[in-house]
Write an enzyme that holds these catalytic residues in place. Structure first.
Site, PDB file in Angstrom:
ATOM      1  N   TRP A 199       0.861  -1.179   0.000  1.00 44.27           N
ATOM      2  CA  TRP A 199       0.000   0.000   0.000  1.00 44.27           C
ATOM      3  C   TRP A 199       0.913   1.250   0.000  1.00 44.27           C
ATOM      4  O   TRP A 199       1.888   1.309   0.729  1.00 44.27           O
ATOM      5  CB  TRP A 199      -0.888   0.023   1.258  1.00 44.27           C
ATOM      6  CG  TRP A 199      -1.722   1.271   1.328  1.00 44.27           C
ATOM      7  CD1 TRP A 199      -2.958   1.447   0.795  1.00 44.27           C
ATOM      8  CD2 TRP A 199      -1.354   2.514   1.934  1.00 44.27           C
ATOM      9  NE1 TRP A 199      -3.386   2.733   1.011  1.00 44.27           N
ATOM     10  CE2 TRP A 199      -2.424   3.416   1.710  1.00 44.27           C
ATOM     11  CE3 TRP A 199      -0.235   2.966   2.623  1.00 44.27           C
ATOM     12  CZ2 TRP A 199      -2.404   4.735   2.166  1.00 44.27           C
ATOM     13  CZ3 TRP A 199      -0.213   4.284   3.073  1.00 44.27           C
ATOM     14  CH2 TRP A 199      -1.293   5.152   2.852  1.00 44.27           C
ATOM     15  N   ASP A 366     -16.584  11.283  -2.568  1.00 48.96           N
ATOM     16  CA  ASP A 366     -15.965  10.038  -2.117  1.00 48.96           C
ATOM     17  C   ASP A 366     -16.735   9.461  -0.925  1.00 48.96           C
ATOM     18  O   ASP A 366     -17.895   9.825  -0.662  1.00 48.96           O
ATOM     19  CB  ASP A 366     -14.475  10.320  -1.791  1.00 48.96           C
ATOM     20  CG  ASP A 366     -13.585   9.123  -2.019  1.00 48.96           C
ATOM     21  OD1 ASP A 366     -13.579   8.216  -1.157  1.00 48.96           O
ATOM     22  OD2 ASP A 366     -12.909   9.061  -3.068  1.00 48.96           O
ATOM     23  N   ARG A 443      -9.973  -2.756   8.591  1.00 46.33           N
ATOM     24  CA  ARG A 443     -10.619  -1.429   8.542  1.00 46.33           C
ATOM     25  C   ARG A 443     -12.081  -1.552   8.996  1.00 46.33           C
ATOM     26  O   ARG A 443     -12.971  -1.019   8.380  1.00 46.33           O
ATOM     27  CB  ARG A 443     -10.548  -0.856   7.137  1.00 46.33           C
ATOM     28  CG  ARG A 443     -10.610   0.654   7.089  1.00 46.33           C
ATOM     29  CD  ARG A 443     -10.937   1.155   5.679  1.00 46.33           C
ATOM     30  NE  ARG A 443     -10.753   2.581   5.588  1.00 46.33           N
ATOM     31  CZ  ARG A 443     -11.278   3.339   4.631  1.00 46.33           C
ATOM     32  NH1 ARG A 443     -12.007   2.812   3.686  1.00 46.33           N
ATOM     33  NH2 ARG A 443     -11.062   4.624   4.601  1.00 46.33           N
ATOM     34  N   TRP A 477     -15.333   2.792  -7.806  1.00 46.03           N
ATOM     35  CA  TRP A 477     -15.637   1.485  -7.186  1.00 46.03           C
ATOM     36  C   TRP A 477     -14.418   1.059  -6.377  1.00 46.03           C
ATOM     37  O   TRP A 477     -13.403   0.675  -6.929  1.00 46.03           O
ATOM     38  CB  TRP A 477     -15.940   0.480  -8.284  1.00 46.03           C
ATOM     39  CG  TRP A 477     -16.212  -0.924  -7.863  1.00 46.03           C
ATOM     40  CD1 TRP A 477     -15.616  -1.632  -6.868  1.00 46.03           C
ATOM     41  CD2 TRP A 477     -17.140  -1.826  -8.470  1.00 46.03           C
ATOM     42  NE1 TRP A 477     -16.116  -2.904  -6.803  1.00 46.03           N
ATOM     43  CE2 TRP A 477     -17.055  -3.056  -7.781  1.00 46.03           C
ATOM     44  CE3 TRP A 477     -18.039  -1.722  -9.533  1.00 46.03           C
ATOM     45  CZ2 TRP A 477     -17.824  -4.174  -8.125  1.00 46.03           C
ATOM     46  CZ3 TRP A 477     -18.796  -2.831  -9.870  1.00 46.03           C
ATOM     47  CH2 TRP A 477     -18.695  -4.040  -9.167  1.00 46.03           C
ATOM     48  N   ASP A 478     -14.573   1.121  -5.060  1.00 47.27           N
ATOM     49  CA  ASP A 478     -13.443   0.851  -4.167  1.00 47.27           C
ATOM     50  C   ASP A 478     -13.525  -0.560  -3.599  1.00 47.27           C
ATOM     51  O   ASP A 478     -14.576  -1.216  -3.664  1.00 47.27           O
ATOM     52  CB  ASP A 478     -13.476   1.887  -3.032  1.00 47.27           C
ATOM     53  CG  ASP A 478     -12.101   2.184  -2.462  1.00 47.27           C
ATOM     54  OD1 ASP A 478     -11.182   1.384  -2.669  1.00 47.27           O
ATOM     55  OD2 ASP A 478     -11.972   3.224  -1.790  1.00 47.27           O
ATOM     56  N   MET A 479     -12.452  -1.045  -3.000  1.00 46.28           N
ATOM     57  CA  MET A 479     -12.409  -2.381  -2.401  1.00 46.28           C
ATOM     58  C   MET A 479     -11.231  -2.372  -1.423  1.00 46.28           C
ATOM     59  O   MET A 479     -10.097  -2.399  -1.838  1.00 46.28           O
ATOM     60  CB  MET A 479     -12.181  -3.417  -3.516  1.00 46.28           C
ATOM     61  CG  MET A 479     -12.526  -4.834  -3.170  1.00 46.28           C
ATOM     62  SD  MET A 479     -11.314  -5.648  -2.150  1.00 46.28           S
ATOM     63  CE  MET A 479      -9.905  -5.718  -3.215  1.00 46.28           C
ATOM     64  N   ASN A 480     -11.566  -2.292  -0.124  1.00 49.96           N
ATOM     65  CA  ASN A 480     -10.516  -1.936   0.830  1.00 49.96           C
ATOM     66  C   ASN A 480     -10.050  -3.031   1.783  1.00 49.96           C
ATOM     67  O   ASN A 480      -9.449  -2.736   2.807  1.00 49.96           O
ATOM     68  CB  ASN A 480     -10.976  -0.727   1.654  1.00 49.96           C
ATOM     69  CG  ASN A 480     -10.864   0.559   0.854  1.00 49.96           C
ATOM     70  OD1 ASN A 480      -9.855   0.800   0.205  1.00 49.96           O
ATOM     71  ND2 ASN A 480     -11.911   1.361   0.874  1.00 49.96           N
ATOM     72  N   ASP A 548      -2.957   5.253  -3.191  1.00 49.13           N
ATOM     73  CA  ASP A 548      -3.386   6.268  -2.232  1.00 49.13           C
ATOM     74  C   ASP A 548      -2.250   7.234  -1.942  1.00 49.13           C
ATOM     75  O   ASP A 548      -2.451   8.242  -1.271  1.00 49.13           O
ATOM     76  CB  ASP A 548      -3.844   5.607  -0.922  1.00 49.13           C
ATOM     77  CG  ASP A 548      -5.304   5.193  -1.001  1.00 49.13           C
ATOM     78  OD1 ASP A 548      -6.000   5.644  -1.923  1.00 49.13           O
ATOM     79  OD2 ASP A 548      -5.734   4.395  -0.140  1.00 49.13           O
TER      80      ASP A 548
HETATM   81  C1  GLA Z   1      -9.579   3.978  -0.129  1.00 51.30           C
HETATM   82  C2  GLA Z   1      -9.332   4.696  -1.436  1.00 51.30           C
HETATM   83  C3  GLA Z   1      -9.310   6.184  -1.204  1.00 51.30           C
HETATM   84  C4  GLA Z   1     -10.610   6.640  -0.591  1.00 51.30           C
HETATM   85  C5  GLA Z   1     -10.878   5.859   0.674  1.00 51.30           C
HETATM   86  C6  GLA Z   1     -12.264   6.133   1.204  1.00 51.30           C
HETATM   87  O1  GLA Z   1      -8.503   4.104   0.727  1.00 51.30           O
HETATM   88  O2  GLA Z   1      -8.152   4.254  -2.021  1.00 51.30           O
HETATM   89  O3  GLA Z   1      -9.067   6.857  -2.423  1.00 51.30           O
HETATM   90  O4  GLA Z   1     -11.645   6.454  -1.527  1.00 51.30           O
HETATM   91  O5  GLA Z   1     -10.764   4.454   0.477  1.00 51.30           O
HETATM   92  O6  GLA Z   1     -12.527   5.414   2.343  1.00 51.30           O
END
Ligand code: GLA
Length: 743
Positions: A199, A366, A443, A477-480, A548
């Site tokens: 990351w 966001d 998270r 479209w995020d995936m964390n 990020d």
């Molecule tokens: C991730 C994305 C960020 C932002 C956050 C929001 O970390 O990479 O760009 O969208 O989630 O929680």
């Protein structure tokens, strides 16, 4: 025609004006790989090209009069346990517990063009652009049929491969391992190249000698990952950015993958890529079929830039949604680093007003607009608006943004849920996790079971509702988080090994459904930055949030590494505030933009905190990007100097007709009383004259290539006599040179 077949010898030669790829059927009906590399004039018969040597302590069989040790010959699609003891491309278990496969050649077919891969992303092309060879193999005893598909592109040094299995017997067959491609490359001590990181520093460039044994990069995380990219290359040790042979593979897949080279003790390098066999087990019932993802094989005899040009061309023309592939992308303002979760409608509108004044074209809201998401421990999965923050709803906000002359985009994280959410309370069985065991949060969130079609449908309906009731032209479209304790309540005990693959198929299904319902949507893919930056995602989402880490200096390495495979048009790059939120570094505003120009450009800051001077500078940056974005996004991108080797980084884009180019120079630290500095610009028209927009100087193409743009000359006149008239005396300096042919 690009596929030549010698029916008598059963030899197959895939070729175009750049590459040749040859294999044949041996007497025992197995396939033997003969050659892969630069195009060769081939005389239809391979008998002179077959290599054999007696190998002590090897299992042997006979191929005409030749002794064949499967362990040392070059194989086209190796299976395990039958005398080749190296890493296999396929491994299955039969009901009696045996793993032995005797795959024998049966027949072949050729066709112009290529067919669609069911349920998975893949490259596409029309009938005039490529030709496909399918080899049909069969394991007589079990009835397992294996189809090897090869597509050769007419004008690119590219072959794509994939495999289809079909159970034509009466017993269940368990697929334990099925890689998409394997090529045995002989004779050389190669270097292995891969893109790895973490990351905040994804896809750094690694190169090291390939030695006997296995060198693998992989993901078992449920996503292609920050840690390794589904890409691997073998380069001749003397190959550079511009010269020498490079073999590479990239997988059109976003889940668990394995990319490796198995170097045997005769220095045959088995390069392979496919779904990671770890925890993968697929039950193929009688009449069942299974497709591997597609592997893209690029061979370059023009070094790493040659390889990258082929990938960029292929992906811009044959992978990315044609609706967006050549379309100028809007300049974005994203509020994440500007507000994080702490915003109200008024705050967003005031940011948007300033953004619109600056020339921004699309505002992206966001994380934080849904459920009761004030902290990151709540509401994922509850995709309805938080009226406390946004009293006029998404619809009302989108209208206001549209009234400011900008399009509106919205963030989702469709694959996740928090324990503090309605979805998780109502459907605990929809969360991936092993019964009776602790589900580890990441998270504060958990992964929805996308192997279950009901879950995909449910999320689709929620997203569709939002997208249908507001003017939303863009989705981030995020995936964390990654998948741990993998277990699906939906699958029976014997099918648990299918979960990781089914999960990613479910993700693709949701992409398909959303784009079918909202075909004009522009999707940016994201996974905690660049944790799922792969060709599978690119098929659906023409642009991907690269990292990020928005610090300009960190981005030099990230974007340089990413460019090995992925085109500038896919690389999301935003200017953010200083001190930078990830590393605390203070870089000049022009350098931040000069790096982000080589990507899908935007801003990620609170513009209301800018000074008047910064506002003016940003207006000019946006104007510059708008004037030049076709060239920046779709020009031919070439790396000139590497941040992994030097204090300086250089790269350029140019139009294919050599009329225009933009060259960028960056330095990390300023060095006192240093040597001369120049930016050499290769590949322009040698006798033509080019003018640099930024300083009015003119150079011929051959001067640019051989001498270069001088950075350290004191220039009389407008620029005064400063001995760093072009460079500045500062850390993190950078320059952009916009070249146009004048005659
Ligand atoms: C991730 C994305 C960020 C932002 C956050 C929001 O970390 O990479 O760009 O969208 O989630 O929680």
């Amino acid at each position: 025609m690009s596929i030549f077949i010698n029916e008598q010898e059963k030899t197959f030669h895939l070729t175009n004006d750049k590459i040749s790829y040859i294999f044949r059927v041996m007497e025992n009906k197995q396939l033997e790989h003969i050659y892969y590399g630069s195009k060769i004039a081939f005389s239809d018969s391979v008998s002179r090209l077959v290599e054999r040597s007696f190998r002590p302590v090897s299992v042997v069989e006979f191929d005409n009069d030749l002794i064949t040790c499967l362990d040392s010959i070059k194989q086209e699609f190796p299976s395990s346990g039958g005398g080749d003891f190296r890493e296999a491309a396929i491994d299955v278990t039969f009901e009696n517990g045996s793993h032995i496969l005797e795959l024998e050649y049966n027949s072949y077919k050729t066709a112009k063009g290529k067919t669609k891969l069911p349920g998975m992303p893949a490259t596409f092309a029309n009938q005039d652009e490529c030709e496909t060879l399918t080899i049909f193999m069969k394991d007589e005893l079990s009835g397992l049929e294996v189809e090897l598909n090869y597509t050769i592109f007419n004008t690119l040094p590219v072959i794509t491969r994939l495999v289809r299995l079909h159970n034509n017997g009466d017993e269940n067959i368990t697929i334990e391992r099925l890689l998409s491609a394997s090529v045995d490359i002989p004779d050389q001590k190669y270097d292995v190249i891969h893109l790895s990181g973490l990351w905040g520093r994804e896809r750094h460039f690694y190169r090291s000698p390939a030695e006997p044994g296995v060198k693998a990069v992989y993901s078992t995380r449920g996503a292609s990952s920050h840690h390794h990219n589904p890409f691997i290359a073998l380069a001749h040790p003397e190959a550079t950015e511009n010269h020498g042979n490079v073999y590479s593979m990239n997988l059109v897949y976003s889940g668990n993958f394995l990319a490796q080279v198995d170097v045997d003790n005769y220095y045959v390098n088995r390069l392979m890529i496919g779904i990671h066999p770890n925890r993968f087990q697929w039950k193929l019932k009688p009449h069942g079929e299974f497709y591997s993802p597609e592997a893209v094989l690029v061979f370059s005899d023009k070094g790493l830039n040659g390889m990258s040009h082929a990938y960029h061309d292929l992906y811009n023309n044959h992978l990315i949604n044609p609706k967006w592939a050549h379309k100028a992308r809007p300049v974005v303002m994203n509020n994440w680093e500007g507000t994080y979760l702490d915003f109200t409608e008024d705050k967003i509108i005031s940011i948007a007003e300033t953004a619109s004044e600056l020339g921004v074209e699309l505002f992206v809201l966001d994380d934080g607009w849904f459920g009761k998401r004030d902290l990151d421990n709540s509401s994922l999965g509850d995709w309805y608006v938080n009226k406390e923050k946004l009293p006029n709803g998404i619809d009302g906000l989108a209208k206001k943004i549209n009234d400011l002359g900008m399009e509106f985009g919205l963030w989702f994280e469709p694959e996740m849920s928090n324990s503090d959410s309605h979805i998780m309370k109502e459907h605990p069985e929809w969360i991936i996790g092993t019964p009776g065991r602790f589900r580890k949060p990441a998270r504060f969130q958990y992964v929805l079971d996308y192997g279950n079609p009901e879950v995909v449908e449910h999320i689709f309906e929620m997203m569709d509702d939002i997208l249908s009731n507001a003017n939303i032209s863009y989705v981030k479209w995020d995936m964390n988080r990654n998948i741990s304790e993998a277990y699906s309540a939906y699958l029976d005990s014997e099918s648990q090994g299918e979960l990781m693959h089914r999960y990613i198929l479910g993700v693709y299904t949701l992409y398909d459904k959303l784009l079918e319902r909202h075909p004009n949507l522009l999707i940016e893919s994201c996974a905690s930055g660049g944790g799922r930056f792969d060709p599978g995602m690119l098929y659906y989402a023409p642009q991907i949030w690269t990292s990020d880490d928005s610090d300009a200096i960190e981005r030099l390495k990230i974007q340089y590494g990413t460019s090995m495979v992925y085109p500038v048009s896919s690389i999301g790059a935003h200017v953010s505030a200083v001190p930078n939120h990830q590393v605390g570094r203070i870089t000049p505003l022009d350098t931040r933009a000069n790096v982000a120009f080589f990507g899908v450009f935007g801003y990620e800051l609170d513009p209301n905190k800018l000074t008047e001077e910064e506002m003016q500078e940003i207006k000019e940056q946006i104007k510059y990007y708008k004037r030049n974005r076709e060239l920046l996004l779709f020009g031919e991108f070439t790396r000139l100097a590497s941040p992994f080797e030097e204090n300086e980084t250089m790269w350029m884009v140019k139009t294919k007709d050599k009329e225009q180019a933009i060259v960028a120079w960056f330095q990390v630290l300023s060095i006192p009383n240093d040597g001369y500095r120049r930016v050499r610009v290769p590949g322009l028209d040698p006798s033509a004259l080019y003018k640099i927009e930024e300083n009015g100087l003119q150079y011929t193409g051959s001067e640019l290539e051989n001498i270069g743009i001088v950075l350290t000359a004191p220039i009389r006149g407008e620029l005064g006599f400063d001995d760093t008239a072009i460079m500045n005396k500062r850390d993190f300096d950078s320059k952009i040179f916009t070249l146009r042919k004048v005659k």
